[in-house]
Scaffold this motif. Structure first.
Motif, PDB file in Angstrom:
ATOM      1  N   LEU A  58       0.818  -1.207   0.000  1.00 48.15           N
ATOM      2  CA  LEU A  58       0.000   0.000   0.000  1.00 48.15           C
ATOM      3  C   LEU A  58       0.856   1.263   0.000  1.00 48.15           C
ATOM      4  N   ILE A  59       1.869   1.296   0.835  1.00 49.85           N
ATOM      5  CA  ILE A  59       2.749   2.462   0.875  1.00 49.85           C
ATOM      6  C   ILE A  59       3.558   2.560  -0.404  1.00 49.85           C
ATOM      7  N   GLN A  60       3.974   1.426  -0.955  1.00 50.00           N
ATOM      8  CA  GLN A  60       4.698   1.441  -2.227  1.00 50.00           C
ATOM      9  C   GLN A  60       3.806   1.979  -3.337  1.00 50.00           C
ATOM     10  N   PHE A  61       2.534   1.630  -3.321  1.00 51.38           N
ATOM     11  CA  PHE A  61       1.582   2.149  -4.311  1.00 51.38           C
ATOM     12  C   PHE A  61       1.436   3.661  -4.180  1.00 51.38           C
ATOM     13  N   ILE A  62       1.345   4.152  -2.970  1.00 52.14           N
ATOM     14  CA  ILE A  62       1.237   5.594  -2.749  1.00 52.14           C
ATOM     15  C   ILE A  62       2.527   6.293  -3.167  1.00 52.14           C
ATOM     16  N   SER A  63       3.650   5.617  -3.017  1.00 58.12           N
ATOM     17  CA  SER A  63       4.939   6.245  -3.311  1.00 58.12           C
ATOM     18  C   SER A  63       5.215   6.398  -4.804  1.00 58.12           C
ATOM     19  N   ILE A  64       4.301   5.952  -5.648  1.00 57.21           N
ATOM     20  CA  ILE A  64       4.485   6.198  -7.079  1.00 57.21           C
ATOM     21  C   ILE A  64       4.530   7.701  -7.336  1.00 57.21           C
ATOM     22  N   ASN A  65       3.702   8.450  -6.621  1.00 54.32           N
ATOM     23  CA  ASN A  65       3.688   9.909  -6.778  1.00 54.32           C
ATOM     24  C   ASN A  65       4.413  10.638  -5.652  1.00 54.32           C
ATOM     25  N   ALA A  66       4.756   9.952  -4.596  1.00 56.12           N
ATOM     26  CA  ALA A  66       5.491  10.546  -3.477  1.00 56.12           C
ATOM     27  C   ALA A  66       6.662   9.634  -3.159  1.00 56.12           C
ATOM     28  N   THR A  67       7.764   9.822  -3.864  1.00 56.83           N
ATOM     29  CA  THR A  67       8.872   8.867  -3.810  1.00 56.83           C
ATOM     30  C   THR A  67       9.515   8.745  -2.436  1.00 56.83           C
ATOM     31  N   GLN A  68       9.371   9.750  -1.589  1.00 53.34           N
ATOM     32  CA  GLN A  68       9.966   9.661  -0.253  1.00 53.34           C
ATOM     33  C   GLN A  68       9.312   8.571   0.586  1.00 53.34           C
ATOM     34  N   LEU A  69       8.064   8.241   0.271  1.00 58.52           N
ATOM     35  CA  LEU A  69       7.369   7.206   1.031  1.00 58.52           C
ATOM     36  C   LEU A  69       7.903   5.805   0.734  1.00 58.52           C
ATOM     37  N   SER A  70       8.647   5.654  -0.342  1.00 57.35           N
ATOM     38  CA  SER A  70       9.182   4.324  -0.647  1.00 57.35           C
ATOM     39  C   SER A  70      10.169   3.861   0.418  1.00 57.35           C
ATOM     40  N   ARG A  71      10.756   4.796   1.134  1.00 59.16           N
ATOM     41  CA  ARG A  71      11.637   4.408   2.241  1.00 59.16           C
ATOM     42  C   ARG A  71      10.840   3.754   3.362  1.00 59.16           C
ATOM     43  N   ILE A  72       9.640   4.249   3.619  1.00 49.73           N
ATOM     44  CA  ILE A  72       8.789   3.655   4.653  1.00 49.73           C
ATOM     45  C   ILE A  72       8.340   2.266   4.205  1.00 49.73           C
ATOM     46  N   ALA A  73       8.019   2.115   2.935  1.00 49.57           N
ATOM     47  CA  ALA A  73       7.612   0.809   2.412  1.00 49.57           C
ATOM     48  C   ALA A  73       8.730  -0.211   2.577  1.00 49.57           C
ATOM     49  N   LEU A  74       9.948   0.248   2.475  1.00 47.90           N
ATOM     50  CA  LEU A  74      11.094  -0.645   2.648  1.00 47.90           C
ATOM     51  C   LEU A  74      11.133  -1.241   4.052  1.00 47.90           C
ATOM     52  N   TYR A  75      10.756  -0.451   5.067  1.00 51.31           N
ATOM     53  CA  TYR A  75      10.748  -0.963   6.441  1.00 51.31           C
ATOM     54  C   TYR A  75       9.761  -2.115   6.607  1.00 51.31           C
ATOM     55  N   PHE A  76       8.605  -2.024   5.953  1.00 49.50           N
ATOM     56  CA  PHE A  76       7.619  -3.088   6.064  1.00 49.50           C
ATOM     57  C   PHE A  76       7.970  -4.285   5.179  1.00 49.50           C
ATOM     58  N   SER A  77       8.712  -4.054   4.109  1.00 48.60           N
ATOM     59  CA  SER A  77       9.030  -5.161   3.206  1.00 48.60           C
ATOM     60  C   SER A  77      10.056  -6.123   3.800  1.00 48.60           C
ATOM     61  N   TYR A  78      10.788  -5.717   4.821  1.00 47.86           N
ATOM     62  CA  TYR A  78      11.747  -6.624   5.451  1.00 47.86           C
ATOM     63  C   TYR A  78      11.061  -7.833   6.069  1.00 47.86           C
ATOM     64  N   PHE A  79       9.807  -7.688   6.447  1.00 45.81           N
ATOM     65  CA  PHE A  79       9.092  -8.809   7.046  1.00 45.81           C
ATOM     66  C   PHE A  79       8.809  -9.911   6.026  1.00 45.81           C
ATOM     67  N   ASN A  80       8.916  -9.600   4.740  1.00 41.16           N
ATOM     68  CA  ASN A  80       8.753 -10.622   3.703  1.00 41.16           C
ATOM     69  C   ASN A  80       9.847 -11.684   3.793  1.00 41.16           C
ATOM     70  N   ILE A  81      11.008 -11.298   4.316  1.00 46.36           N
ATOM     71  CA  ILE A  81      12.112 -12.245   4.475  1.00 46.36           C
ATOM     72  C   ILE A  81      11.720 -13.354   5.449  1.00 46.36           C
ATOM     73  N   ILE A  82      10.898 -13.028   6.421  1.00 45.12           N
ATOM     74  CA  ILE A  82      10.418 -14.020   7.387  1.00 45.12           C
ATOM     75  C   ILE A  82       9.182 -14.740   6.860  1.00 45.12           C
TER      76      ILE A  82
END
Length: 130
Positions: A54-78
């Motif tokens: 969801l945050i990655q989708f929003i970050s298409i127009n607000a690229t700074q939010l992609s950093r926040i999406a990165l924090y949540f994507s680390y849980f995919n490793i688990i």
């Protein structure tokens, strides 16, 4: 340069969408066999993956939010190795591992391909530096 950042954000959103799609499909197929603790853990990790999408989708127009999406994507490793480990069918497990590796390589190649356009991103600033 801005177009490259937007294209990279779109690719990263599509990949995050596939992650949540595969995770949800696997979860619905195996949730019958889980005990309550495993069920809640995987459900929480799926929510983190969804927030990342969801945050990655929003970050298409607000690229700074992609950093926040990165924090949540680390849980995919688990999440995804645990989901794949719960699948009983060997052929399905091999297919899922192949798809997971493919999307990790695709995600990494998007980063490597469009990394030069991200040089213009603003660095973090702390409240004491303002």
């Amino acid at each position: 340069k801005n177009e490259d950042i937007k294209i990279a954000s779109i690719f990263k959103t599509i990949i995050a969408g596939f992650y949540i799609l595969f995770g949800t499909i696997i979860w619905f197929k195996i949730k019958i066999f889980l005990n309550k603790k495993s069920y809640m853990q995987i459900k929480l990790l799926l929510w983190f993956s969804f927030f990342s999408f969801l945050i990655q989708f929003i970050s298409i127009n607000a690229t700074q939010l992609s950093r926040i999406a990165l924090y949540f994507s680390y849980f995919n490793i688990i999440l995804y190795p645990n989901l794949i480990a719960l699948v009983k069918d060997k052929n399905t497990k091999i297919l899922l591992i192949g798809l997971f590796v493919f999307f990790v390589i695709l995600y990494t190649s998007v980063i490597l391909w469009y990394r030069n356009a991200w040089v213009g991103c603003l660095p973090y600033t702390f409240f004491c530096e303002i």
